[in-house]
Design an enzyme around this catalytic site. Sequence first.
Site, PDB file in Angstrom:
ATOM      1  N   ASP A  14       0.875  -1.164   0.000  1.00 43.01           N
ATOM      2  CA  ASP A  14       0.000   0.000   0.000  1.00 43.01           C
ATOM      3  C   ASP A  14       0.924   1.230   0.000  1.00 43.01           C
ATOM      4  OD1 ASP A  14      -2.362   1.640   0.393  1.00 43.01           O
ATOM      5  OD2 ASP A  14      -1.718   1.818   2.483  1.00 43.01           O
ATOM      6  N   ASP A  16      -0.080   5.162   0.788  1.00 45.63           N
ATOM      7  CA  ASP A  16      -0.298   6.169   1.837  1.00 45.63           C
ATOM      8  C   ASP A  16      -0.280   5.512   3.213  1.00 45.63           C
ATOM      9  OD1 ASP A  16      -0.955   8.522   0.091  1.00 45.63           O
ATOM     10  OD2 ASP A  16      -2.558   7.184  -0.557  1.00 45.63           O
ATOM     11  N   GLY A  59      -8.169   3.640   3.095  1.00 49.52           N
ATOM     12  CA  GLY A  59      -7.803   2.564   2.166  1.00 49.52           C
ATOM     13  C   GLY A  59      -8.794   2.347   1.039  1.00 49.52           C
ATOM     14  N   ARG A  62     -12.237   6.647  -3.115  1.00 49.49           N
ATOM     15  CA  ARG A  62     -12.817   7.872  -2.557  1.00 49.49           C
ATOM     16  C   ARG A  62     -14.343   7.819  -2.433  1.00 49.49           C
ATOM     17  NH1 ARG A  62     -11.144  12.000  -6.420  1.00 49.49           N
ATOM     18  NH2 ARG A  62      -9.110  11.014  -6.361  1.00 49.49           N
ATOM     19  N   SER A 137      -5.410   5.403  -4.129  1.00 43.78           N
ATOM     20  CA  SER A 137      -5.181   6.799  -4.498  1.00 43.78           C
ATOM     21  C   SER A 137      -5.151   7.002  -6.008  1.00 43.78           C
ATOM     22  CB  SER A 137      -3.854   7.283  -3.907  1.00 43.78           C
ATOM     23  OG  SER A 137      -3.592   8.599  -4.345  1.00 43.78           O
ATOM     24  N   ASP A 195      -1.613  -0.469   6.048  1.00 41.71           N
ATOM     25  CA  ASP A 195      -1.848   0.233   7.312  1.00 41.71           C
ATOM     26  C   ASP A 195      -3.333   0.428   7.599  1.00 41.71           C
ATOM     27  OD1 ASP A 195      -2.164   2.168   5.230  1.00 41.71           O
ATOM     28  OD2 ASP A 195      -2.002   3.747   6.747  1.00 41.71           O
TER      29      ASP A 195
HETATM   30 MG   LIG Z   1      -2.842   3.246   3.531  1.00 44.26          MG
END
Ligand SMILES: [Mg+2]
Length: 239
Positions: A14, A16, A59, A62, A137, A195
């Site tokens: 991942d 971000d 995660g 959007r 993203s 995360d």
């Molecule tokens: Mg993340």
Amino acid sequence: MLGLPDAIRGCLFDLDGVLTRTATVHQAAWKRTFDEFLRAGDPQAGEFTDADYQQYVDGKPRADGVRDFLASRGIELPEGTADDGPDADTVQGVATRKNDLVQLELDEHGVEVYDGSMRYLRAVKAAGLPVAVVTASANGEKVIAAGGFADLVDARIDGVVTAREGYRGKPAPDTFLAGARALGLEPAQAVVFEDAQSGVAAGRAGEFGFVVGVDRVGQADALREHGADVVVDDLAELL
Ligand SMILES: [Mg+2]
């Protein structure tokens, strides 16, 4: 050497919050977007909390984040279209507001990376394992370039690719499965680094060889419950 099972032949990261410190940028943009939206409808509305971010938004693509959080407050908006501007009271319009804030912040302050993650990424490459970045993203390419590690990334499944190919976002496993395919690997040969609760859940759903939860905010138990085989505070702990 990498803290991974022997069967692992490649890594799916991942972006971000795992490789870059941009999770906080996204969280702040979501908070401002949702707090303004909620207060416009009801001045007494409760604010968007850290727990809301972790449970409903982090995660995910959007628009899924907008839908899932607003549903938790009993609010349903018309879907709208991807062309909706930031003032439209539609799912897509709220998503556009959030993305505009992220773009502004990235343009003003750039992208910071986690040093431990960069050390780990270099060790992975030195060991001969291929690397894919798998992120919801839509700014994936830009963030990787701004972070200065594009040369360490063999494949990228980001929000642009996800929309183009019609993949379901995390917690569905589609994007990680696409990342493994891009590296020529079976899921059992790939490790997922995540995360977000939605991200480790995607790792479990795809039956990947190993799922590493990266705990940046004190949610180790939740990451384990949702699918992490091991949880670390920093990827350098695995070296
Ligand atoms: Mg993340």
